[in-house]
Scaffold this motif. Structure first.
Motif, PDB file in Angstrom:
ATOM      1  N   SER A   1       1.220   3.775  -3.169  1.00 20.34           N
ATOM      2  CA  SER A   1       0.714   5.136  -2.949  1.00 20.34           C
ATOM      3  C   SER A   1       1.790   6.183  -3.203  1.00 20.34           C
TER       4      SER A   1
ATOM      5  N   TYR B   1     -10.923  13.976 -20.198  1.00 19.69           N
ATOM      6  CA  TYR B   1     -11.289  12.767 -20.926  1.00 19.69           C
ATOM      7  C   TYR B   1     -12.090  13.127 -22.188  1.00 19.69           C
TER       8      TYR B   1
ATOM      9  N   MET C   1       0.823  -1.205   0.000  1.00 20.72           N
ATOM     10  CA  MET C   1       0.000   0.000   0.000  1.00 20.72           C
ATOM     11  C   MET C   1       0.859   1.257   0.000  1.00 20.72           C
TER      12      MET C   1
ATOM     13  N   TYR D   1     -13.158  -0.642  -9.247  1.00 16.99           N
ATOM     14  CA  TYR D   1     -14.581  -0.536  -8.940  1.00 16.99           C
ATOM     15  C   TYR D   1     -15.421  -1.187 -10.038  1.00 16.99           C
TER      16      TYR D   1
ATOM     17  N   ARG E   1      -6.281   7.327  -9.637  1.00 20.13           N
ATOM     18  CA  ARG E   1      -7.702   7.523  -9.927  1.00 20.13           C
ATOM     19  C   ARG E   1      -8.201   6.437 -10.893  1.00 20.13           C
TER      20      ARG E   1
ATOM     21  N   LYS F   1     -18.722  11.115 -10.092  1.00 16.20           N
ATOM     22  CA  LYS F   1     -19.075  11.886 -11.291  1.00 16.20           C
ATOM     23  C   LYS F   1     -18.882  11.059 -12.559  1.00 16.20           C
ATOM     24  N   ILE F   2     -17.747  10.386 -12.621  1.00 14.79           N
ATOM     25  CA  ILE F   2     -17.454   9.600 -13.825  1.00 14.79           C
ATOM     26  C   ILE F   2     -18.469   8.454 -13.954  1.00 14.79           C
TER      27      ILE F   2
ATOM     28  N   GLU G   1      -7.660  12.468  -0.076  1.00 16.51           N
ATOM     29  CA  GLU G   1      -7.685  11.720  -1.336  1.00 16.51           C
ATOM     30  C   GLU G   1      -8.951  10.881  -1.443  1.00 16.51           C
TER      31      GLU G   1
ATOM     32  N   MET H   1      -8.417   3.019  -9.256  1.00 18.83           N
ATOM     33  CA  MET H   1      -9.610   2.968  -8.409  1.00 18.83           C
ATOM     34  C   MET H   1     -10.858   2.742  -9.262  1.00 18.83           C
ATOM     35  N   LEU H   2     -10.969   3.494 -10.351  1.00 20.24           N
ATOM     36  CA  LEU H   2     -12.148   3.373 -11.214  1.00 20.24           C
ATOM     37  C   LEU H   2     -12.245   1.966 -11.808  1.00 20.24           C
TER      38      LEU H   2
ATOM     39  N   PRO I   1     -10.978  15.882 -14.340  1.00 24.91           N
ATOM     40  CA  PRO I   1     -10.601  14.729 -15.166  1.00 24.91           C
ATOM     41  C   PRO I   1     -11.615  14.457 -16.271  1.00 24.91           C
ATOM     42  N   LEU I   2     -12.889  14.669 -15.986  1.00 26.75           N
ATOM     43  CA  LEU I   2     -13.902  14.362 -16.980  1.00 26.75           C
ATOM     44  C   LEU I   2     -13.735  15.238 -18.220  1.00 26.75           C
TER      45      LEU I   2
ATOM     46  N   LEU J   1     -11.656  13.202  -2.452  1.00 22.23           N
ATOM     47  CA  LEU J   1     -11.477  13.648  -3.837  1.00 22.23           C
ATOM     48  C   LEU J   1     -11.835  12.538  -4.822  1.00 22.23           C
ATOM     49  N   TYR J   2     -11.231  11.353  -4.600  1.00 21.36           N
ATOM     50  CA  TYR J   2     -11.499  10.241  -5.514  1.00 21.36           C
ATOM     51  C   TYR J   2     -12.964   9.819  -5.443  1.00 21.36           C
TER      52      TYR J   2
ATOM     53  N   ALA K   1     -10.007   1.035  -2.385  1.00 27.74           N
ATOM     54  CA  ALA K   1      -8.589   1.348  -2.161  1.00 27.74           C
ATOM     55  C   ALA K   1      -7.842   0.133  -1.616  1.00 27.74           C
TER      56      ALA K   1
ATOM     57  N   LEU L   1      -4.690   5.681   0.969  1.00 25.65           N
ATOM     58  CA  LEU L   1      -5.124   7.034   0.643  1.00 25.65           C
ATOM     59  C   LEU L   1      -5.342   7.867   1.904  1.00 25.65           C
TER      60      LEU L   1
ATOM     61  N   LEU M   1     -20.432   7.632  -4.102  1.00 26.85           N
ATOM     62  CA  LEU M   1     -19.682   6.612  -3.354  1.00 26.85           C
ATOM     63  C   LEU M   1     -19.468   7.051  -1.911  1.00 26.85           C
TER      64      LEU M   1
ATOM     65  N   GLN N   1     -14.808  12.354  -7.585  1.00 27.12           N
ATOM     66  CA  GLN N   1     -14.519  12.232  -9.019  1.00 27.12           C
ATOM     67  C   GLN N   1     -15.035  10.920  -9.584  1.00 27.12           C
ATOM     68  N   LEU N   2     -14.856   9.838  -8.846  1.00 27.44           N
ATOM     69  CA  LEU N   2     -15.362   8.556  -9.320  1.00 27.44           C
ATOM     70  C   LEU N   2     -16.884   8.595  -9.445  1.00 27.44           C
TER      71      LEU N   2
ATOM     72  N   GLU O   1     -17.042   2.734   0.856  1.00 30.26           N
ATOM     73  CA  GLU O   1     -16.872   2.107  -0.462  1.00 30.26           C
ATOM     74  C   GLU O   1     -15.515   2.467  -1.066  1.00 30.26           C
ATOM     75  N   VAL O   2     -15.165   3.752  -0.932  1.00 22.26           N
ATOM     76  CA  VAL O   2     -13.868   4.197  -1.450  1.00 22.26           C
ATOM     77  C   VAL O   2     -12.742   3.429  -0.747  1.00 22.26           C
TER      78      VAL O   2
END
Lengths: 486, 93, 479
Positions: free
Chosen positions: A348, A422, A344, A364, A357, B32-33, B22, A360-361, A418-419, B25-26, B11, B18, B2, B29-30, B6-7
């Motif tokens: 990190s 993209y 970790m 998920y 990011r 939103k995406i 973070e 993580m996406l 970020p969006l 933030l993530y 992680a 994190l 989220l 952003q996640l 969950e984050v």
């Protein structure tokens, strides 16, 4: 004209005629790197020693009276995600800051046996994740046309090294536009070949089903020559296409009379910068004047490409990047007391914000309970996107659009959202999702910045793209302009 | 949206340590995406096969012939820590 | 106390005996200095790609066919994502929803009972590396990693939860080992880890058709350990339920020395392997003709061989089952038959003296010093009358110890049977003269008396007299 803005075929003539030695040529480019690099930061590693050694070998062959292969002695830069045995390969990531591969990528073996001179490893967005080269773990790269602006990405270093005369040719990798977009923003030729046309063995993976290596060049002729060298079946890559090699230079100087050109309306709509649109419209007139038949095309599922791309690419990446754990190579956190802690902390510290990011996406999207809703759904939508292209190519020989909706943007301009970042990839990512080839050729300028035109073709129709790009390049009338760095 | 929990789960699966910032933030952003990705629900993909590979390749094999091994020094040249012939790692449990 | 029924399913991992690893050309040889049987691919270096070894697919199909499975027409590889230092990529290339073979079965017998155990699936995957600890994994301050075994091809065979006792589980595993050894795709050596077994076990009240919460037991390195671990776990689970507790779904490790199973706790409680199709490998579309040709190439399997021994050789069912239980023993038996055609006699020796001596020495047939041709030769010497049955037993023991030829032993120790009329007559007369009372008893109808007289003759000749001749001669003279 300065040596460092000449094309490979021009330099080949000089080498073959004995007007210059390969070593002198190599030295000239190494000097050029020294003089501009502090403003551009295109390279992570300059491989001076190896380059001079390879140049000397070419000179020996010339002295022995051997016939000089087309790109022998020509300097080439490699994006720093291609493994070269004994040369640090970082992917612009702190996590690989000290990684020295004990093997070479298949493309590296190919360019070496072609006698090309590897001059250095270029900067990129970390693990090829980004469109600006601002996500490098080491340094941002500047656009030679305006050093306040980004060169595009993720192969920004390779694009800049060609555009600024630090090398003659370069290789990049393209997962969602990472060759074509920086080529467009830096005013050079860049091509993403068909998925499977170039071996991925030794290319550090970002998204395996989308990644493809391709050339950067000053003109289409050089692009075809380099394509000749890097394409071909590789038994070390299960996804490498079988079949005979093609000579892409056979497609140079062909005319395009009667060629059916489609212009996808989804790529010419809102979001395209007016200056870019004007350049592309003028380029279409050039194609038309050369005898091409231009009509509107449609790719109805275009708007879904961005979510599909980000789900698939990040899912694959989350798994591909799991190996960076501090056990076998790369950065390790020395303080950690147990293995999980070590994983970790090392990851990190080693990965940058964008990489984390996306990991993580992707994690998920693959995780229990979400696989069907996100990943599987994206794979199915990918089929629809691919079918759009199949249908379009029933009618058209090639599709044409702006490579990027805008010109080079200012550093820091888009990094917060970020969006938004993209979304700027919209015209390039569908090409990766469909696995087809795409080339970006300089089409003109808007506000003093280069604009590229993307030409897309059927799978393995690179020759057709070369033909159209070459015909266009010869008539576009914007050549001979170089960034004024000094 | 989220949740932080969950984050944190994602992680941990990603082996990323994190900070709270973070995570927030993530998480944002996640969310939103993923919200943006919801547009895929508009598509009826009931009969659509998934595309895992764009090329219709199949049955790519190699023969069962032994190739070259890496010399030990090359195999271990990047090891952050080693003990003789072994890669060394901190305690596992 | 409630009556409980046990439900057991096994996951068996078998290392395939190919020359090279599943996705790269590194060698698979057992042993070797740490990290010397590796290449960029199996080390998981950045940029490498897997290419499937065709032999692995062939062997996996073979295993599937031997276990009566259907072979997939379309199959693919998936990535199983989890972090562990013996897994260089931190994902294992395995098969998830489209395994190479499914829906098979295997027949076992325990005591008088025969049973068919369902095989859920057979899939291919890559093996992990080896971790070396100083002492115990939980007390050592660090571990060492050797990637030689990384990427060695495995098939995982998953059974249905059809077994009800540890004995059935053991019989299943023994049968599995025999079948796979017969196919020749693996050595199946539990001690070297080329055959590994995990067990899923739960208990439920008799009569219930709902499965109880299961535990997964790992680290059982022998048939005996499997049986012991399952007995222990039944006891443990029963105790937990009897005390009103609940079984926790978890992985438990068998501690052979202590004879108990222990929970294997990890930091990450929730496993989420995030399987997805490996984009670096392309699908397999299995050619039916190829499958047919693999089917034809399958050797005779244990059940077929057993049936043949019963029908062709007239062996008792029990003997046939024992002899065919390992390929080596059955091959040994058949090699003996090449030099001596009386299968029943060979069977008797294999089941009798040979098994006894092997058991006493804790050996298996592969360690036997008597070569099949030597056993056949010994049996021929008996038939020719060179040695008696009694002498043969002594010769056999000698062969077992020394590995020498039977003829050599017989000659060296002067064990050749006495078949000379005159020589035997002299001894017979001597014995008759010395035992007049016994002679009278025999005449009076005591049949047993003859046995005593034969024994006396044998004693004098140190067992070498031809027993048939002795019998005949005694009867003639007493009459």
């Amino acid at each position: 004209m300065d040596l460092f803005y000449m094309t490979a075929h021009e330099l080949h003539a000089k080498l073959a005629a004995g007007e210059i030695s390969a070593r002198e040529l190599c030295r000239a480019f190494l000097d050029r790197i020294v003089s501009v690099e502090d403003r551009l930061k295109a390279f992570i590693t300059v491989t001076e020693e190896m380059a001079l050694k390879q140049a000397d070998e070419v000179d020996k062959r010339i002295a022995a009276g051997e016939e000089l292969p087309p790109l022998a002695g020509i300097p080439i830069a490699l994006k720093d995600n291609m493994c070269v045995e004994g040369i640090r390969t970082t992917c612009a990531s702190k996590i690989l800051f000290n990684f020295v591969p004990p093997y070479s990528a298949t493309v590296v073996e190919k360019i070496k046996s072609a006698g090309m001179v590897i001059i250095g490893k270029t900067n990129m967005d970390e693990f090829a994740m980004g469109s600006s080269t601002e996500n490098s773990g080491f340094q941002p790269t500047s656009n030679p046309w305006d050093t306040e602006r980004v060169p595009g990405g993720s192969s920004g270093g390779s694009a800049v090294s060609v555009a600024a005369g630090e090398t003659v040719l370069a290789l990049g990798s393209d997962t969602g536009g990472s060759i074509r977009q920086p080529a467009s923003l830096c005013g050079v030729v860049g091509m993403k070949p068909t998925y499977g046309a170039v071996s991925r063995y030794g290319l550090v993976a970002f998204a395996s089903s989308l990644d493809q290596i391709g050339p950067f060049a000053r003109d289409v002729d050089d692009c075809a020559q380099l394509l000749n060298i890097i394409t071909g079946h590789d038994p070390l890559d299960s996804t490498s296409a079988p079949g005979e090699k093609t000579d892409y230079t056979a497609f140079l100087n062909s005319d395009i009379k009667g060629l059916k050109v489609g212009v996808p309306r989804e790529y010419m709509g809102e979001g395209i910068d007016p200056g870019v649109r004007a350049v592309i419209e003028k380029a279409l007139q050039v194609l038309s004047s050369l005898g091409a038949d231009i009509e509107e095309a449609t790719l109805p599922h275009s708007r879904y490409a961005i979510p599909v791309y980000y789900l698939i690419a990040t899912a694959e990446a989350s798994s591909n990047l799991a190996r960076y754990d501090g056990v076998k190579y790369g950065l390790r956190d020395e303080e950690a007391q147990d293995i999980v802690d070590m994983y970790m902390k090392s990851r990190s510290r080693g990965f940058g914000t964008e990489v984390k990011r996306r990991i993580m996406l992707g994690t998920y999207a693959l995780s229990a309970g979400y696989y069907d809703a996100y990943y599987l759904k994206a794979l199915k939508a990918r089929t629809l996107i691919k079918q759009d292209f199949d249908r379009a190519f029933d009618r058209f020989d090639v599709l044409v659009c702006p490579t990027s909706p805008g010109t080079a943007f200012r550093k820091g301009e888009k990094t917060d959202d970020p969006l938004q970042m993209y979304l700027s990839d919209i015209t390039t990512i569908s090409v990766n999702l469909a696995g087809i080839p795409g080339i970006s050729v300089p089409a003109g300028f808007s506000g003093g910045l280069p604009v590229g035109m993307q030409i897309m073709g059927r799978p393995f129709a690179e020759g057709n793209l070369i033909r159209v790009a070459h015909a266009f390049e010869g008539s576009a009338g914007h050549r001979g302009k170089f960034p004024s760095l000094i | 949206m989220l949740t932080i929990a969950e984050v944190e789960h994602v992680a941990l699966l990603s082996r990323l340590d994190l900070s709270l910032e973070e995570k927030k933030l993530y998480g944002d952003q996640l969310s939103k995406i993923l919200e943006y990705a919801k547009m895929l629900d508009e598509l009826d993909t009931g009969d659509v096969p998934p595309t895992a590979h764009v090329l219709p390749l199949k049955n790519v094999y190699r023969e069962d012939r032994v190739g070259e091994h890496l010399p030990l020094e090359k195999a271990m040249q990047n090891a952050p820590e080693r003990d003789g012939n072994f890669f060394k790692v901190p305690r596992i449990v | 106390m409630a009556q409980y029924e046990t439900v057991i399913g096994l996951e068996v991992h078998v290392e395939l005996k190919t020359n090279t690893k599943i996705f790269c050309p590194s060698g698979t040889g057992f042993g070797g200095d740490p990290n010397t049987h590796v290449c960029p691919v199996c080390l998981g270096l950045p940029g490498v790609l897997p290419v499937l070894n065709k032999k692995v697919l062939e062997y996996a199909i073979k295993v599937g066919l031997a276990l009566n499975c259907g072979i997939a027409e379309f199959s693919k590889f998936d990535r199983k994502n989890y972090y562990y230092p013996d897994l260089p990529k931190n994902y294992q290339i395995s098969q998830y929803d489209l395994p190479i073979a499914e829906h098979g079965h295997l027949d076992i017998s325990v005591g008088e009972n025969e049973k068919r155990v369902g095989i859920t699936r057979v899939h291919m995957e890559e093996d992990a590396g080896k971790l070396v600890h100083q002492g115990n994994i939980s007390s050592t301050p660090f571990s060492l990693v050797d990637y030689n075994r990384t990427g060695v091809p495995l098939v995982e065979i998953v059974s249905e939860p059809d077994m009800r006792t540890p004995e059935e589980a053991r019989a299943y595993l023994e049968k599995m080992k025999a079948i796979i050894q017969y196919t020749g795709v693996s050595d199946c050596k539990m001690e070297e880890g080329s055959l590994r077994c995990d067990a899923n076990i739960s208990i439920r009240p008799v009569g219930s058709d709902k499965l109880g919460v299961k535990t997964e037991i790992k680290n059982m390195n022998s048939f005996k350990a499997l049986q012991r671990a399952l007995h222990y776990e039944i006891e443990r689970q029963t105790e937990v339920l009897e005390e009103g507790g609940r079984i926790v779904q978890e992985t438990r490790s068998w501690d052979e020395a202590k004879g108990i199973t222990m929970s294997m706790r990890s930091k990450e409680q929730a496993h989420d392997y995030r399987y997805f199709p490996d984009p670096d490998l392309v699908p397999m579309v299995i050619d039916r003709q190829w499958v047919d040709s693999i089917k034809e190439s399958l050797p005779e399997l244990p059940d077929q061989r057993k049936a043949r021994y019963i029908s062709d050789y007239g062996l008792p069912e029990y003997d046939a089952a024992v002899i065919t239980s390992t390929k080596e023993l059955a091959d040994y038996f058949e090699d003996c038959l090449k030099g001596y055609s009386n299968a029943k006699a060979v069977g008797n020796w294999v089941m009798g003296d040979l098994s006894r001596l092997l058991n006493a020495g804790g050996m298996d047939i592969t360690q036997c010093r008597i070569r099949p041709a030597q056993l056949a030769e010994m049996l021929r010497l008996m038939d020719q009358g060179t040695i008696s049955g009694k002498i043969a037993k002594a010769v056999f023991e000698d062969m077992f110890q020394t590995g020498h030829d039977p003829e050599e032993i017989v000659k060296e120790k002067g064990l050749v049977q006495i078949s000379d009329q005159g020589e035997i007559a002299a001894v017979v007369d001597e014995v008759l003269a010395a035992n007049p009372k016994v002679v009278d008893d025999f005449r009076a109808g005591k049949d047993k008396a003859l046995g005593f007289l034969v024994g006396q003759v044998m004693k004098v000749t140190r067992g070498k007299a031809n027993p048939d001749m002795v019998n005949k001669m005694l009867k003639e003279r007493i009459k």
